[in-house]
Design a protein around this motif. Sequence first.
Motif: not given
Length: 66
Positions: A29-35, A40-43
């Motif tokens: 999610r941190s690599v492919l996150g659209p925003r 930031i939330v994933a990390v």
Amino acid sequence: MWNIEAAYETLAVILMVTIALLIVACLIRSVLGPRLTDRIVAVNSIGTMTIVIIAIFYIGTRKKWQ
């Protein structure tokens, strides 16, 4: 009959593997996150889950670190 320490150790391993899989999902999610906020939330979640794994490992081993 199960020994209680063996049951706790098995539970700790299952929890750590499950959280490790969730860390991989957050890494994706941190690599492919659209925003940027998704990243930031994933990390942040990865950091929190890493601390939880350390706590489970500490409780699961029941060793005194001296």
